[in-house]
Design a protein around this motif. Structure first.
Motif: not given
Length: 80
Positions: A12-13, A38-39, A44-47, A73-78
């Protein structure tokens, strides 16, 4: 299904890395940018996801529909 969790994450990465590279060099459509955001969030790579979100918003600033896609998508992943 025969892959270990580690192998699956590495795969995936790799796919995310290739998508990121292609978008940064050749560009892409809003859905591709949203898929990358999204990916990165799923990994978990929010930055990084936030950086890509900002870049995508800048690239597509003249397209309200694209901005809606990115914000969703930004809302979806927080991110917001």
């Amino acid at each position: 299904s025969s892959m270990t969790e580690s192998e699956r994450e590495d795969m995936i990465r790799g796919m995310v890395s290739r998508l990121s590279e292609r978008l940064s060099t050749k560009g892409g459509n809003p859905n591709e940018w949203a898929r990358l955001i999204n990916a990165l969030g799923i990994l978990g790579e929010f930055q990084n996801a936030n950086s890509v979100w900002e870049e995508a918003k800048n690239i597509f600033k003249g397209s309200p529909n694209a901005l809606i896609i990115f914000d969703n998508v930004a809302d979806k992943i927080g991110l917001r």
